[in-house]
Design an enzyme around this catalytic site. Structure first.
Site, short mmCIF file in Angstrom:
data_model
loop_
_atom_site.label_atom_id
_atom_site.label_comp_id
_atom_site.label_asym_id
_atom_site.label_seq_id
_atom_site.Cartn_x
_atom_site.Cartn_y
_atom_site.Cartn_z
N ASP A 25 -4.60 0.89 -9.72
CA ASP A 25 -5.99 0.59 -9.94
C ASP A 25 -6.31 0.27 -11.10
OD1 ASP A 25 -5.56 1.03 -7.14
OD2 ASP A 25 -6.62 3.11 -7.27
N ASP A 56 2.92 2.12 -4.89
CA ASP A 56 3.06 1.98 -6.47
C ASP A 56 3.70 3.36 -7.05
OD1 ASP A 56 0.71 3.48 -5.90
OD2 ASP A 56 -0.53 2.45 -7.42
N GLU A 62 0.64 -1.15 -0.10
CA GLU A 62 0.12 0.14 0.00
C GLU A 62 0.69 1.14 -0.20
OE1 GLU A 62 -3.09 -0.03 -1.22
OE2 GLU A 62 -3.64 -1.07 0.57
N HIS A 63 0.49 2.27 -0.86
CA HIS A 63 0.97 3.49 -1.03
C HIS A 63 2.55 3.16 -1.36
CE1 HIS A 63 -1.57 6.53 0.32
NE2 HIS A 63 -2.16 5.67 1.16
N LEU A 81 -12.52 1.03 -2.85
CA LEU A 81 -12.36 -0.16 -3.62
C LEU A 81 -12.02 0.27 -5.13
CD1 LEU A 81 -15.28 -2.13 -1.97
CD2 LEU A 81 -12.59 -2.09 -1.43
C1 GLA Z 1 -5.12 4.73 -4.51
C2 GLA Z 1 -4.42 4.92 -5.79
C3 GLA Z 1 -3.23 3.83 -6.11
C4 GLA Z 1 -2.42 3.47 -4.79
C5 GLA Z 1 -3.23 3.42 -3.53
C6 GLA Z 1 -2.53 3.16 -2.03
O1 GLA Z 1 -5.95 3.81 -4.63
O2 GLA Z 1 -4.87 5.35 -6.84
O3 GLA Z 1 -2.54 4.25 -7.14
O4 GLA Z 1 -1.31 4.67 -4.45
O5 GLA Z 1 -4.42 4.58 -3.27
O6 GLA Z 1 -1.79 2.01 -2.11
#
Ligand code: GLA
Length: 380
Positions: free
Chosen positions: A154, A18, A15-16, A108
């Site tokens: 995403d 990418d 998480e956080h 989501l």
């Molecule tokens: C959001 C962003 C993703 C990612 C997540 C956290 O969903 O769109 O690119 O950074 O937050 O992991």
């Protein structure tokens, strides 16, 4: 009428990171945005929404689209249209209706699902094809139109999801997707905090601040801590320097907040590798420990949790989940909890009783469910 569907996602771990070039491990949900549409002979896009809370959207396609008010849902179709026009050429319009089985602003990724659905429909209406992997990176860049400096997770998972699998998504040296089977006897429970995670609204600034902080930290560690040329991103740094050494140097040169941000990014990347191994080995308890560690890191080091998310994690873990954590950007949105087939009912009941009942929420269909790894977007 034609029909395109694009699923949301739950991110198992990573998480956080990418947007820092490091790998993530999401799967596509069996909940999606559906766009039913008719191509038009001109360049108008007209979209209705079955949810009356979302007013109709109309714009004329071009490579330079003025944004609607911040937070407006119409900015997501505009984001898709503008980048496709700029990078693949003029497009033909369409008229259609958007519906969703995905909870909105729940972390989501309904927003990226809408971007993906619009993009596929516009390409179809224009008789144009773009290779899927090119589309993933293009739409990730395109969605920054809404002002969030997001990564590429995403859009990629919505396009590439695979039934029964999570995808390890690597972004460097180039986009690479590796399916990882989710053991069939694992259950992943998604639970909403009921706190909106509207990435185009309140959470945007906090998100972008984290992006900036991690970049500043990277540069300071490289130049002042390690005496090397600034790396392009964390993936580049970790290719050149072992994680332990980077962390030790970071601790000596960064201020306290930047050090915690840096530590989250570097340790979370290690947890993604370990989680993939745990899945291959069907090691559910090991996988659960990684989820728990990820949550603690997101809460303490990255500071993107909130009381409701922490409470959901605590309830799930004390009711028998092997581990739980916030998923998505945080600041609200959802948690996920991993459990065995024997524990799943008890965990769901505990969440219903201890979290939702006291808040007067009895219709749990959209807020508490088990997630099924599903296929990615397509014209259906
Ligand atoms: C959001 C962003 C993703 C990612 C997540 C956290 O969903 O769109 O690119 O950074 O937050 O992991």
């Amino acid at each position: 009428m034609r029909r395109v569907r694009a699923p949301g996602r739950v991110n198992l771990i990573g998480e956080h990171i990418d947007y820092n070039g490091l790998p993530v491990l999401p799967f596509a949900l069996n909940r999606e945005i559906v766009l039913e549409y008719r191509p038009r002979a001109d360049r108008r896009v007209i979209l209705h929404n079955t949810d009356s809370g979302f007013p109709p959207v109309e714009f004329t396609l071009s490579g330079d689209l003025a944004a609607a008010a911040a937070g407006s849902w119409g900015n997501y179709p505009r984001a898709a249209a503008q980048i496709l026009w700029r990078e693949t050429g003029p497009l033909m319009g369409l008229e259609g209706e958007v519906s969703s089985t995905l909870p909105i602003a729940a972390g989501l990724s309904s927003s990226s699902a809408l971007v993906v659905a619009t993009a596929l429909a516009l390409l179809d209406a224009s008789g144009r094809e773009v290779p899927r992997e090119q589309l993933m990176s293009l739409l990730a860049r395109g969605e920054r139109y809404v002002g969030l400096q997001g990564g590429g997770m995403d859009q990629a998972i919505s396009l590439a999801g695979r039934q029964g699998h999570a995808l390890r998504i690597d972004f460097r040296p180039e986009l690479r997707l590796t399916p990882v089977p989710v053991p069939p006897d694992w259950r992943i429970i998604v639970a909403s905090s009921l706190v909106e995670a509207a990435k185009s609204a309140g959470a945007k600034e906090s998100y972008n601040t984290r992006v900036g902080q991690t970049r500043t930290a990277l540069e300071q560690v490289a130049t002042r801590g390690l005496g090397i040329a600034p790396p392009t991103d964390y993936a580049d740094l970790l290719n050149r320097v072992p994680a332990e050494e980077a962390l030790a140097r970071a601790e000596s040169v960064l201020d306290e907040v930047l050090y915690r941000r840096f530590r989250h990014v570097v340790t979370e990347a290690g947890r993604v590798d370990a989680a993939v191994e745990a899945m291959h080995a069907s090691d559910l308890p090991g996988f659960g420990r990684l989820l728990h560690q990820s949550h603690v890191s997101l809460r303490n080091d990255y500071e993107v949790s909130c009381a409701e998310l922490d409470q959901l994690v605590a309830i799930a873990e004390s009711a028998g989940a092997v581990g739980a954590r916030l998923t998505g950007a945080g600041f609200g949105g959802c948690t996920l909890a991993a459990c065995s087939t024997t524990a799943v009912d008890g965990v769901m009941e505990a969440l219903a009783r201890e979290f939702y009942a006291p808040r007067g929420v009895s219709d749990l269909g959209d807020v508490l469910f088990t997630a099924t790894p599903s296929d990615g977007a397509g014209i259906a």
